[in-house]
Design an enzyme around this catalytic site. Structure first.
Site, PDB file in Angstrom:
ATOM      1  N   PHE A 140      46.395  33.695  41.324  1.00 37.81           N
ATOM      2  CA  PHE A 140      45.275  32.877  41.813  1.00 37.81           C
ATOM      3  C   PHE A 140      44.041  33.214  40.999  1.00 37.81           C
ATOM      4  O   PHE A 140      43.542  34.333  41.028  1.00 37.81           O
ATOM      5  CB  PHE A 140      44.977  33.077  43.302  1.00 37.81           C
ATOM      6  CG  PHE A 140      43.862  32.163  43.759  1.00 37.81           C
ATOM      7  CD1 PHE A 140      44.134  30.847  44.110  1.00 37.81           C
ATOM      8  CD2 PHE A 140      42.543  32.585  43.769  1.00 37.81           C
ATOM      9  CE1 PHE A 140      43.111  29.977  44.479  1.00 37.81           C
ATOM     10  CE2 PHE A 140      41.505  31.714  44.139  1.00 37.81           C
ATOM     11  CZ  PHE A 140      41.800  30.417  44.492  1.00 37.81           C
ATOM     12  N   ASP A 225      41.435  39.911  35.989  1.00 36.53           N
ATOM     13  CA  ASP A 225      40.677  39.182  37.003  1.00 36.53           C
ATOM     14  C   ASP A 225      40.479  40.106  38.194  1.00 36.53           C
ATOM     15  O   ASP A 225      41.380  40.289  39.014  1.00 36.53           O
ATOM     16  CB  ASP A 225      41.427  37.907  37.397  1.00 36.53           C
ATOM     17  CG  ASP A 225      40.664  37.098  38.452  1.00 36.53           C
ATOM     18  OD1 ASP A 225      39.742  37.666  39.074  1.00 36.53           O
ATOM     19  OD2 ASP A 225      41.013  35.919  38.648  1.00 36.53           O
ATOM     20  N   LYS A 254      32.677  37.256  43.566  1.00 39.75           N
ATOM     21  CA  LYS A 254      32.736  37.532  44.995  1.00 39.75           C
ATOM     22  C   LYS A 254      31.689  38.575  45.433  1.00 39.75           C
ATOM     23  O   LYS A 254      30.564  38.209  45.643  1.00 39.75           O
ATOM     24  CB  LYS A 254      34.160  37.922  45.397  1.00 39.75           C
ATOM     25  CG  LYS A 254      35.109  36.729  45.240  1.00 39.75           C
ATOM     26  CD  LYS A 254      36.287  36.743  46.184  1.00 39.75           C
ATOM     27  CE  LYS A 254      36.906  35.351  46.266  1.00 39.75           C
ATOM     28  NZ  LYS A 254      38.149  35.203  45.523  1.00 39.75           N
TER      29      LYS A 254
HETATM   30  C1  LIG Z   1      38.397  34.021  44.638  1.00 41.51           C
HETATM   31  C2  LIG Z   1      39.062  34.283  43.349  1.00 41.51           C
HETATM   32  C3  LIG Z   1      38.764  33.511  42.205  1.00 41.51           C
HETATM   33  C4  LIG Z   1      37.880  32.305  42.239  1.00 41.51           C
HETATM   34  O1  LIG Z   1      36.577  32.572  42.630  1.00 41.51           O
HETATM   35  P1  LIG Z   1      35.639  31.355  43.133  1.00 41.51           P
HETATM   36  O2  LIG Z   1      34.293  31.990  43.292  1.00 41.51           O
HETATM   37  O3  LIG Z   1      36.206  30.863  44.427  1.00 41.51           O
HETATM   38  O4  LIG Z   1      35.673  30.315  42.072  1.00 41.51           O
HETATM   39  C5  LIG Z   1      39.386  33.876  41.018  1.00 41.51           C
HETATM   40  N1  LIG Z   1      40.242  34.912  40.958  1.00 41.51           N
HETATM   41  C6  LIG Z   1      40.536  35.661  42.032  1.00 41.51           C
HETATM   42  C7  LIG Z   1      41.476  36.821  41.890  1.00 41.51           C
HETATM   43  C8  LIG Z   1      39.980  35.369  43.273  1.00 41.51           C
HETATM   44  O5  LIG Z   1      40.313  36.091  44.349  1.00 41.51           O
END
Ligand SMILES: *Cc1c(COP(=O)(O)O)cnc(C)c1O
Length: 400
Positions: A140, A225, A254
């Site tokens: 994700f 990520d 986040k």
């Molecule tokens: C939440 C998330 C994203 C995307 O972040 P947004 O601010 O919602 O665009 C990307 N990678 C990971 C691992 C996430 O948990």
């Protein structure tokens, strides 16, 4: 207005791209939130780890108020007095070389993709338009067309094509698969240290180290990520520290916002961000002074208030206690720090019904995929709050 009236408004006027639990929240403080009727809930989702510092952290709110009275947005057409200070703080804290600020997590991922492609053509010498990026099954990384194009979740991608080419998908946690997938045109491997949305999937010990070695040997960029795993969630500032590695590019978002004002960043440990030249990438809001100040305070309180160490201590306690629950529904409890997944057997009837029952008892959490309940409270949670949660969790499992 009654809860059902708020819900009716959302449903009438809003797109139905979420299926939220029907609790209408109105107020938050620390680990607690209150609904419009004044009922109190313990937040065990923390807005998917964007509220690691707790709701409405007084110092972050104070920074927000002060900076918003002073200067909020200049665009990057001009410099602003907060940007360099933010750069310095985040680079020193994460031992990074350079940083590029954006707003959402998905934008940070897009920025990394553009950067490693450009690096591939300019530095590695990959033929134009031939760059390949390797990603993992069940990843994700966000919701843009390019990102959902390399998702393996059919809900996320079906009906949204055509997609951006140039991505190759391999199993998560399998270093050999990475080695086999690399070609002379591969520019990067993009991976989450722990797959959050996939259901808190932890790779085998040593995976990140192996991946780091392979990327170095083969001359490709390792992009981690850490939008969800980063900033204390797993008991380290960055999850990469668990295996003592450094990615070439690290993505954070986040919790960099303190749950207050969206801000994300691409951090680099190498010269790779240097491939971007003026005009090639940007964002109107990226690096604005309000975001910079909010992020600086959000980072500062993580350290000052010992939240990362607390995630270690309380995470261990929470996980051990969950593992001690004797229920035929539970298949496995796993996690790192305060990123915990309780996977249920398929026969348990899905995680959502447990989340609904927990909500009725005052505990908010969310299923990830069908069968996993994720517990990820703010990192300021104390033992007594966890005991309070465990009473409810135990009761729900006893009765289900
Ligand atoms: C939440 C998330 C994203 C995307 O972040 P947004 O601010 O919602 O665009 C990307 N990678 C990971 C691992 C996430 O948990």
């Amino acid at each position: 207005m009654l809860p059902k009236d708020y819900i009716a408004l959302e449903d009438q006027y809003g797109a139905h791209n979420y299926k939220p639990l029907d609790v209408v929240l109105d107020r938050g403080k620390g680990v607690w939130v209150w609904d419009v009727e004044g009922n109190r809930y313990l937040d065990c989702l923390s807005s998917y780890s964007a509220v690691n510092q707790g709701h409405c952290h007084p110092k972050i709110i104070q920074t927000m108020i002060e900076q918003s009275r002073k200067l909020t947005l200049t665009s990057r057409a001009f410099r602003n007095s907060r940007l360099g200070l933010f750069y310095k703080d985040i680079c020193e804290m994460t031992r990074s070389h350079k940083v590029l600020p954006m707003n959402s997590g998905a934008e940070a991922v897009e920025t990394a993709i553009k950067t490693v492609r450009k690096w591939g053509y300019q530095v590695k010498g990959v033929p134009e338009n031939e760059a390949e990026i390797i990603v993992c099954e069940n990843n994700f990384h966000g919701r843009t067309i390019t990102i959902v194009g390399f998702s393996t979740d059919s809900n996320a991608r079906s009906g949204f094509g055509p997609f951006t080419p140039g991505f190759k998908i391999i199993p998560f946690g399998d270093a050999g698969a990475l080695e086999d997938a690399i070609t002379p045109n591969t520019v990067a491997f993009l991976v989450e240290p722990i797959q959050g949305e996939a259901g808190v999937i932890i790779p085998p010990d040593g995976y990140l180290k192996q991946v780091r070695d392979i990327c170095t040997d083969k001359g490709i960029m390792l992009v981690l990520d850490e939008i969800q795993t980063g900033l204390g969630r797993t008991g380290k500032l960055l999850a990469e520290e668990h295996e003592g590695i450094e990615a070439d590019l690290t993505l954070v978002g986040k919790a960099l916002s303190g749950g207050v004002y969206p801000v994300s960043a691409v951090l680099s440990n190498t010269e790779v961000l240097g491939v971007l030249k003026p005009g090639e990438h940007g964002s109107t809001f990226g690096g604005n002074p309000l975001a910079c100040e909010v992020a600086r305070t959000a980072l500062k309180v993580l350290i000052e208030e010992n939240m990362i160490q607390n995630a270690v201590v309380q995470g261990e306690y929470f996980m051990k206690s969950l593992q001690a629950i004797d229920s035929p529904h539970i298949k496995e409890v796993r996690g790192k720090g305060l990123m915990i997944g309780v996977e249920l057997h398929p026969e348990a009837g899905g995680a959502r019904r447990f989340c609904l029952q927990l909500k009725d008892r005052g505990l908010l959490c969310k299923e990830t995929h069908e069968n996993t309940i994720r517990f990820a409270p703010p990192l300021i949670i104390q033992g007594e709050d966890i005991d309070w949660a465990l009473e409810r969790i135990n009761a729900v499992f006893m009765e289900s």
